[in-house]
Design a protein around this motif. Structure first.
Motif, short mmCIF file in Angstrom:
data_model
loop_
_atom_site.label_atom_id
_atom_site.label_comp_id
_atom_site.label_asym_id
_atom_site.label_seq_id
_atom_site.Cartn_x
_atom_site.Cartn_y
_atom_site.Cartn_z
N ALA A 12 -19.84 -10.52 44.46
CA ALA A 12 -19.82 -10.45 43.00
C ALA A 12 -19.85 -9.00 42.53
O ALA A 12 -20.52 -8.16 43.14
CB ALA A 12 -21.01 -11.21 42.42
N PRO A 13 -19.12 -8.68 41.46
CA PRO A 13 -19.12 -7.30 40.94
C PRO A 13 -20.43 -6.96 40.25
O PRO A 13 -21.17 -7.84 39.82
CB PRO A 13 -17.96 -7.31 39.94
N ALA A 14 -20.71 -5.68 40.12
CA ALA A 14 -21.90 -5.21 39.41
C ALA A 14 -21.73 -5.44 37.91
O ALA A 14 -20.62 -5.57 37.41
CB ALA A 14 -22.12 -3.73 39.69
N LEU A 15 -22.84 -5.46 37.18
CA LEU A 15 -22.79 -5.68 35.74
C LEU A 15 -22.11 -4.56 34.98
O LEU A 15 -21.59 -4.76 33.90
CB LEU A 15 -24.21 -5.85 35.19
N ASP A 16 -22.08 -3.35 35.52
CA ASP A 16 -21.54 -2.23 34.76
C ASP A 16 -20.05 -1.99 34.98
O ASP A 16 -19.51 -1.01 34.52
CB ASP A 16 -22.31 -0.94 35.08
N GLY A 29 -23.64 -10.62 39.85
CA GLY A 29 -24.93 -10.79 40.49
C GLY A 29 -25.86 -9.64 40.17
O GLY A 29 -25.41 -8.52 39.92
N ALA A 30 -27.14 -9.93 40.18
CA ALA A 30 -28.17 -8.92 39.96
C ALA A 30 -29.41 -9.40 40.70
O ALA A 30 -29.44 -10.52 41.23
CB ALA A 30 -28.44 -8.75 38.47
N ASN A 83 -35.61 -11.33 44.00
CA ASN A 83 -35.04 -12.56 43.46
C ASN A 83 -33.61 -12.30 43.04
O ASN A 83 -33.32 -11.28 42.42
CB ASN A 83 -35.86 -13.03 42.25
N GLU A 84 -32.74 -13.23 43.35
CA GLU A 84 -31.30 -13.08 43.06
C GLU A 84 -30.93 -13.84 41.79
O GLU A 84 -31.34 -14.98 41.58
CB GLU A 84 -30.48 -13.62 44.22
N VAL A 85 -30.11 -13.20 40.96
CA VAL A 85 -29.59 -13.81 39.75
C VAL A 85 -28.07 -13.82 39.84
O VAL A 85 -27.47 -12.82 40.24
CB VAL A 85 -30.03 -13.03 38.48
N GLN A 96 -25.49 -6.62 29.82
CA GLN A 96 -26.87 -6.39 30.27
C GLN A 96 -27.47 -7.72 30.70
O GLN A 96 -27.04 -8.78 30.27
CB GLN A 96 -27.73 -5.77 29.18
N LEU A 97 -28.47 -7.62 31.54
CA LEU A 97 -29.21 -8.80 32.00
C LEU A 97 -30.62 -8.33 32.28
O LEU A 97 -30.85 -7.50 33.16
CB LEU A 97 -28.56 -9.35 33.27
N VAL A 98 -31.57 -8.81 31.49
CA VAL A 98 -32.96 -8.38 31.62
C VAL A 98 -33.89 -9.58 31.57
O VAL A 98 -33.49 -10.67 31.16
CB VAL A 98 -33.35 -7.37 30.51
#
Length: 110
Positions: A12-16, A29-30, A83-85, A96-98
């Protein structure tokens, strides 16, 4: 199911990363670290329309028109340590994902 999602998460690509409409849907994924398993909320207000998973468990569907901007993640799904999201977003690349301490309701589209 969790192992299949973990395999998808590896690619999966990074959020940015950049996004355009031809790249949809996106799988991002994060991860987050937890000192102990506690109830928390996943803030998906920076995402579009999709489904969220934490450690291989579906925690819910989201849509940026509301009414909820966070998804409840119960303590039994949270592991001590990493933990994986995973988000499968049908509408846009999440910005963003927080984690949040409480449930947030409201609209983000005006």
């Amino acid at each position: 199911m969790g192992e299949e999602l973990a395999a998808l998460l590896e690619t999966a690509p990074a959020l940015d990363g950049p996004s355009d409409a031809d790249d949809l849907p996106v799988l991002v994924g994060a991860s987050f670290d937890a000192k102990s398993p506690e109830d928390t909320f996943l803030d998906v207000s920076g995402a579009g329309h999709g489904v969220a998973y934490v450690n291989g468990f579906c925690v819910g569907r989201y849509w940026n028109i509301g009414p909820q901007l966070t998804l409840y993640v119960p303590a039994p799904l949270v592991r001590e340590g990493r933990n994986e999201v995973l988000l499968l977003d049908l509408e846009k690349q999440p910005t963003q994902l927080v984690l949040a301490e409480e449930h947030v309701f409201g609209r983000t589209d005006g």
